[in-house]
Design an enzyme around this catalytic site. Structure first.
Site, PDB file in Angstrom:
ATOM      1  CB  CYS B  94      -1.047  -0.046   1.243  1.00  0.00           C
ATOM      2  SG  CYS B  94      -2.380   1.045   0.763  1.00  0.00           S
ATOM      3  NE  ARG B 131      -9.208   5.777   1.903  1.00  0.00           N
ATOM      4  CZ  ARG B 131      -7.714   6.207   1.833  1.00  0.00           C
ATOM      5  NH1 ARG B 131      -7.527   7.361   1.408  1.00  0.00           N
ATOM      6  NH2 ARG B 131      -6.900   5.158   2.086  1.00  0.00           N
ATOM      7  CG  HIS B 193      -4.352  -4.069   3.849  1.00  0.00           C
ATOM      8  ND1 HIS B 193      -4.677  -3.016   3.318  1.00  0.00           N
ATOM      9  CD2 HIS B 193      -5.460  -4.425   4.750  1.00  0.00           C
ATOM     10  CE1 HIS B 193      -6.136  -2.599   3.526  1.00  0.00           C
ATOM     11  NE2 HIS B 193      -6.413  -3.341   4.555  1.00  0.00           N
TER      12      HIS B 193
END
Ligand SMILES: [Zn+2]
Lengths: 464, 253
Positions: B94, B131, B193
């Site tokens: 990330c 997002r 993740h």
């Protein structure tokens, strides 16, 4: 409109659908947005907001007990649906009869705080702590801290704040705040950890951008901290616990100094996190100048908040349900379990619905390692049962696990909650305690199942 | 047998259970009798290219990106690039992945220079843009990768890097070209993740295999009992592919 909302609440309760605590509020919010402001403004003793990542529900219950003890009638969004519509629902139901002793007490989650301030214009805001929680939903801790700062500037003139002196984020909000500030904090070195937990957020002095020096750490990033460069640090709390002693299942004995008094409370709730909840409640009492005589007894009569340490019996064996929802809170729960005596079986139910947080990575920030090798049979359940089992494997639960005749114990992985609960109950030997650790939606579902098994009554019926 | 892992910026870049990646590498080494030493390197600490077999850098909050970007370029940059050229196994997740591209253009403010390990750049399409959040499933030459993504920036690859995987469900690098992550030599960047490595044990062993191979050790990557890992991966993919349904009250309450 009010009658319609109340009627719908009654209908949804009767149809058994989720207790009906939020539905009327949803309608009110949609149909008459000004109504929430009007109803809350009509309360003669004003409104209090309680927020923080962990402990809102329990703290609000303790504050409610103090307010009731002071003779006030509390309008409170109690059932854990702590969104704006929960506030609306409480107001609709609570402002019904002419209420000249009425006071509003609302727990709101981190993200809804600014909106709630605009709606109910609180006279007092209680800020408990700020930990990483559901990053997918609330955003980074910094973003939430920013929202809180703007919420504080939007408070009506003369409003006060109650702040946790031991949380650097929260305490920093008191600097330059124009209204009265009441700080609370823990002053018992005996309750401190030897080192910071992995889940602790990295905390640094906002002016110097250097890490704070901690002389004491209680949990997460809560402790006694100071910047070695500019000397700023933890403010001196007006309400402070001079000792907090864990009595295991019996709860916690806490001695608290307030500006005018010293009081010892036998809090019927376990864990250091509940000591903070008590401090926040007593600090709120001090800020509102509530009578202190009898306050301890009022608090000792509070039952455990829904899902935050409920105890049941299954054929004479104890079952304890403790909500887990973020790393710091979960670490506290694990520490509490570790400190309790006796044989322990564990069932962890991990869901990933919106109210739980869809991102379950937080389980990797929890120190499940601290229970490795100390438990009996382990069941994992919920939509993410397999992820949970994997986390426990890497925490060493099964390497260093007690061995049965067949060799190394393995977790039982059962996503279906009812099947998992029945298995966990069936596996529970006499003399052992079953710890149920669900996330939020798993807790609601487990409670429905426990209620069907006759072990608890539905929560909307147990509300007093 | 002893391996050394450099964990870069563990205090500043540790969002989203990144620690799980390190726990996973440690455990899978321990179960095979390999001693994995984890060296934590923070802001200002020098990086010695010859000292490490593996490098890990996690994701971080926006406010930390600036300082980490500066430290990467000014303090550790040259040695880190040397290590990558020498074939050291590196995983960046990330925010860490973004900083290893050429630049990161935030929603507001000046561009952050990246290290340029990957031929890639990342741009945030502005504060109004959504997002990229949700479960992510990708396929890498028959190896399934699962996890969760949560990033504002969109990453675009140049010809000098290859994608880590192809998106099956989710956004990946930019939500457009179905690429996820980047590879250059033995350096890998990803938006996955959750934590990434425990549920993607084949990829974890791929990283360990690279590290062992460089030490000339071929026989230490013994098979492990991965029943739980398999199960978690399959379950994660199934949940990622399930149709999303939302009831405003049942889910929230
Ligand atoms: Zn300072």
């Amino acid at each position: 409109m009010l009658r319609t909302a109340r009627l719908l609440g009654a209908i949804s309760r009767r149809s058994g659908r989720g207790g009906g605590t939020a539905l009327p509020g949803l309608l009110v919010e949609r149909v008459a947005p000004g109504l929430v402001s009007d109803l809350s403004a009509s309360l003669p003793h004003g409104n209090i907001l309680v927020t923080g990542t962990n402990g809102k529900t329990t703290t609000a219950r303790l504050i409610a007990a103090l307010l009731q003890h002071a003779g006030l009638r509390v309008v409170h969004n109690r059932a854990g649906s702590n969104l704006l519509r929960g506030i609306a629902a409480a107001l609709v139901q609570g402002t019904a009869a002419g209420n000249d002793r009425g006071i509003g007490l609302f727990e709101v989650d981190e993200a809804t705080l600014p909106a709630a301030v605009g709606l109910v214009r609180p006279r007092l805001m209680v800020l408990l702590n700020l930990f990483r929680d559901q990053l997918d939903r609330y955003g980074e801790v910094d973003t939430v801290a920013q929202h809180w700062r703007s919420a504080l500037t939007a408070l009506p003139a003369g409003s006060g704040v109650v702040l946790n002196a031991d949380d650097p984020f929260v305490a920093s909000l008191g600097r330059g705040f124009p209204g009265p500030v009441t700080y609370f904090g823990l002053d018992d070195p005996g309750a401190a950890l030897r080192e910071r937990e992995a889940a602790a957020d990295f905390v640094e002095c906002p002016a110097c951008r250097l890490p704070y020096d901690y002389t004491l750490t209680f949990y997460g990033h809560l402790g006694h901290y100071r910047c070695q460069n500019c000397g700023s640090g933890r403010p001196e709390p007006q309400v402070r616990a001079t000792s907090a002693h864990n009595n295991g299942p019996a709860g916690t004995a806490i001695t608290v100094q307030t500006p005018g008094n010293t009081v010892t409370v036998n809090l019927p709730l376990p864990g250091l996190y509940n000591a903070y909840n008590l401090l926040a409640a007593l600090a709120t009492g001090a800020a509102l100048q509530l009578p202190e005589a009898g306050a301890a007894a009022a608090i000792e009569s509070v039952r455990s908040a829904f899902g935050r340490g409920e105890r049941f019996q299954f054929e004479g064996r104890p079952v304890v349900m403790l909500l887990i929802k973020n790393p710091v809170g979960a670490n506290q729960v694990l520490r509490t379990i570790r400190d309790e005596p006796g044989d322990k079986n564990v069932m962890i139910a991990l869901n990933d619905l919106t109210a739980d947080g869809e991102d379950i990575s937080w389980i990797w920030d929890v120190d499940f390692e601290q229970l490795a090798g100390t438990t009996g049979a382990v069941v994992t359940s919920g939509r993410r049962a397999a992820d949970m089992a994997l986390r426990l494997k890497y925490a060493g639960w099964f390497e260093t696990h007690r061995r049965d005749d067949a060799g190394v114990t393995r977790p039982t992985v059962l996503p279906d909650l009812e099947q998992a609960l029945r298995t966990a109950l069936y596996q529970l030997p006499s003399g052992a305690t079953l710890y149920l650790l669900p996330t939020y939606t798993a807790m609601l579902a487990l409670r429905r199942i426990l209620s069907r098994l006759g072990m608890v009554r539905p929560f909307w019926e147990t509300e007093g | 047998m002893k391996l050394r892992l450099a964990h870069l910026y563990p205090d500043h870049m540790n969002l989203y259970g990144d620690r799980g990646n390190v726990l996973c590498l440690q455990a899978r080494c321990r179960w095979r009798g390999i001693d994995l030493e984890v060296v934590r390197l923070g802001l200002g600490d020098p990086f010695n290219a010859a000292a490490y077999d593996l490098v890990f850098i996690g994701g971080g909050p926006d406010r930390e990106q600036v300082r980490v970007a500066q430290d990467l370029t000014e303090v550790k940059g040259r040695a880190l690039k040397e290590a990558v050229e020498a074939g050291v196994a590196l995983l960046a997740v990330c925010g860490g992945y973004q900083l290893l591209g050429h630049h990161y253009r935030p929603a507001a403010g000046p561009d952050l220079p990246g290290l340029g390990v990957f031929d890639a750049y990342t741009e945030h399409p502005g504060p109004a843009a959504k997002r990229c959040i949700g479960n992510l499933v990708a396929q890498r030459n028959g190896m399934m990768l699962v996890g969760f993504e949560n990033h504002g920036g969109r990453t675009y690859l140049g010809p000098g890097s290859t994608p880590l995987a192809t998106v099956e469900r989710g956004f990946g690098n930019n939500g457009r070209d179905r690429t996820e992550g980047a590879c250059y030599r033995n350096a890998f960047g990803t938006y996955l993740h959750g934590s990434f490595l425990p549920k993607n044990h084949r990829f974890t062993d791929h990283l360990l295999g690279i590290a062992l191979e460089r030490r000339g050790v071929r026989d230490l990557l013994t098979p492990l009992d991965d029943t739980l890992e398999e199960r978690a991966q399959v379950a994660a993919r199934k949940l990622a592919l399930e149709p999303r349904k939302r009831f405003p009250w049942s889910d929230q309450m």
